[in-house]
Each structure stands twice: as structure tokens, then as C-alpha cells.
Design a protein around this motif. Structure first.
Motif, PDB file in Angstrom:
ATOM      1  N   SER A  43      52.966 102.653 -25.819  1.00 53.01           N
ATOM      2  CA  SER A  43      52.044 103.783 -25.899  1.00 53.01           C
ATOM      3  C   SER A  43      50.597 103.279 -25.934  1.00 53.01           C
ATOM      4  O   SER A  43      49.668 104.072 -25.940  1.00 53.01           O
ATOM      5  CB  SER A  43      52.328 104.614 -27.154  1.00 53.01           C
ATOM      6  N   ARG A  44      50.436 101.972 -25.964  1.00 49.60           N
ATOM      7  CA  ARG A  44      49.114 101.337 -26.008  1.00 49.60           C
ATOM      8  C   ARG A  44      48.802 100.730 -24.641  1.00 49.60           C
ATOM      9  O   ARG A  44      49.700 100.343 -23.897  1.00 49.60           O
ATOM     10  CB  ARG A  44      49.082 100.224 -27.066  1.00 49.60           C
ATOM     11  N   PRO A  45      47.513 100.580 -24.313  1.00 55.98           N
ATOM     12  CA  PRO A  45      47.166  99.905 -23.054  1.00 55.98           C
ATOM     13  C   PRO A  45      47.691  98.468 -23.058  1.00 55.98           C
ATOM     14  O   PRO A  45      47.689  97.792 -24.094  1.00 55.98           O
ATOM     15  CB  PRO A  45      45.636  99.920 -23.045  1.00 55.98           C
ATOM     16  N   VAL A  46      48.153  98.017 -21.904  1.00 57.51           N
ATOM     17  CA  VAL A  46      48.711  96.677 -21.761  1.00 57.51           C
ATOM     18  C   VAL A  46      47.952  95.936 -20.659  1.00 57.51           C
ATOM     19  O   VAL A  46      47.768  96.464 -19.561  1.00 57.51           O
ATOM     20  CB  VAL A  46      50.212  96.731 -21.395  1.00 57.51           C
ATOM     21  N   VAL A  47      47.522  94.719 -20.969  1.00 54.31           N
ATOM     22  CA  VAL A  47      46.920  93.831 -19.979  1.00 54.31           C
ATOM     23  C   VAL A  47      47.952  92.756 -19.676  1.00 54.31           C
ATOM     24  O   VAL A  47      48.459  92.097 -20.590  1.00 54.31           O
ATOM     25  CB  VAL A  47      45.614  93.187 -20.505  1.00 54.31           C
ATOM     26  N   VAL A  48      48.271  92.578 -18.394  1.00 48.88           N
ATOM     27  CA  VAL A  48      49.220  91.560 -17.965  1.00 48.88           C
ATOM     28  C   VAL A  48      48.420  90.454 -17.275  1.00 48.88           C
ATOM     29  O   VAL A  48      47.709  90.709 -16.303  1.00 48.88           O
ATOM     30  CB  VAL A  48      50.281  92.152 -17.000  1.00 48.88           C
ATOM     31  N   VAL A  49      48.555  89.248 -17.803  1.00 46.26           N
ATOM     32  CA  VAL A  49      47.807  88.101 -17.299  1.00 46.26           C
ATOM     33  C   VAL A  49      48.753  87.216 -16.503  1.00 46.26           C
ATOM     34  O   VAL A  49      49.801  86.828 -16.990  1.00 46.26           O
ATOM     35  CB  VAL A  49      47.173  87.301 -18.463  1.00 46.26           C
ATOM     36  N   ARG A  50      48.359  86.898 -15.281  1.00 41.91           N
ATOM     37  CA  ARG A  50      49.192  86.043 -14.434  1.00 41.91           C
ATOM     38  C   ARG A  50      49.158  84.605 -14.891  1.00 41.91           C
ATOM     39  O   ARG A  50      48.138  84.086 -15.310  1.00 41.91           O
ATOM     40  CB  ARG A  50      48.683  86.070 -12.999  1.00 41.91           C
TER      41      ARG A  50
END
Length: 141
Positions: free
Chosen positions: A131-138
Motif C-alpha cells: 500500500s506504500r510507494p515502492v522503488v525498484v532498483v536494478r
């Protein structure tokens, strides 16, 4: 104060995620919570095999947290560190919700859509569950 949750498993992708989370925490003056999740073990395994696998998974999670502690310390930053047991995406989503986190940061192995669909992807599942923003780092490289 804002809170950033970052998942770590000791992989190159989670190292990149921790680096990004440290940078974001510094720029946003946010608190940082580093989380490792020990994979669940089927209780259908026999007693000694079950206990061995549980110990192995917990040891791997502790090593990931220890490595993250070193990185955070070397950066001159502060963070909280916690370990949980269960499905990584589910546990990260739950801890982010319970801590009222402003952001969750995780790495990806960069497997691509086909391999990720066969092997599963913590980052993809977390994006769906959180329910929270997610940052996906490569993962670098």
C-alpha cells in the motif's frame, strides 16, 4: 520524520537498493529501516532437516543484515535493522504498513519478464501487495 524501508538479501540488487535508500534517506532527512526476511521452510520436512533449513535461512538473513550494517556505518548513516521470517514481499509490505513507511526500496536481479515469471520476483510481488510507494532498483551491470 519520513521512514524508508529497504529490503536486503545480500544480493547485488539489494546492495544497489541499500545504496539508493541511503541516498534518499540523506536527501529527504528520513529514517531508514533495513529488513532481511528469512525464507519460510516447509514443516513437512523431518525435524532435523527442517531445523537445518531454518538455521540456514536465518543465517543467510543475518549475514545480509550484517553486511548492510557495515555499509550503513561506512556511509556515516544510522538505521534500524530487523529480521523476519516468511514470504519476503508479504513481510516487507506488512512492515512498511505497520511502520507507516513513506517508501519501500528493493532491488531486482534483472532476470527479465520470462525468467521472473518462472522464478518469481519479490520486487514485482511487492509492487502488487504494498500500500506504500515502492522503488525498484536494478542490479548494476
Amino acid at each position: 520524520m519520513a521512514t524508508i524501508v529497504v529490503g536486503t538479501d545480500g544480493s547485488k540488487g539489494s546492495e544497489a537498493a541499500l545504496s539508493e535508500a541511503l541516498d534518499l534517506a540523506r536527501r529527504l532527512d528520513a529514517g531508514l529501516l533495513v529488513v532481511a526476511v528469512a525464507a519460510p521452510v516447509s514443516d513437512l520436512l523431518g525435524g532435523s532437516v527442517y531445523q537445518g533449513r531454518v538455521s540456514e535461512h536465518q543465517s543467510r538473513a543475518r549475514k545480509a543484515l550484517d553486511a548492510a550494517r557495515e555499509v550503513v556505518g561506512a556511509a556515516g548513516a544510522e538505521a534500524e535493522f530487523e529480521m523476519f521470517e516468511g514470504d519476503a514481499a508479504e513481510e516487507l509490505a506488512k512492515i512498511a504498513e505497520s511502520r507507516d513507511a513513506d517508501l519501500v526500496v528493493v532491488g531486482t536481479r534483472g532476470l527479465g519478464a520470462l525468467a521472473g515469471s518462472f522464478l518469481g520476483s519479490v520486487s514485482s510481488e511487492l509492487v502488487r501487495r504494498s500500500s506504500r510507494p515502492v522503488v525498484v532498483v536494478r542490479e548494476p551491470g
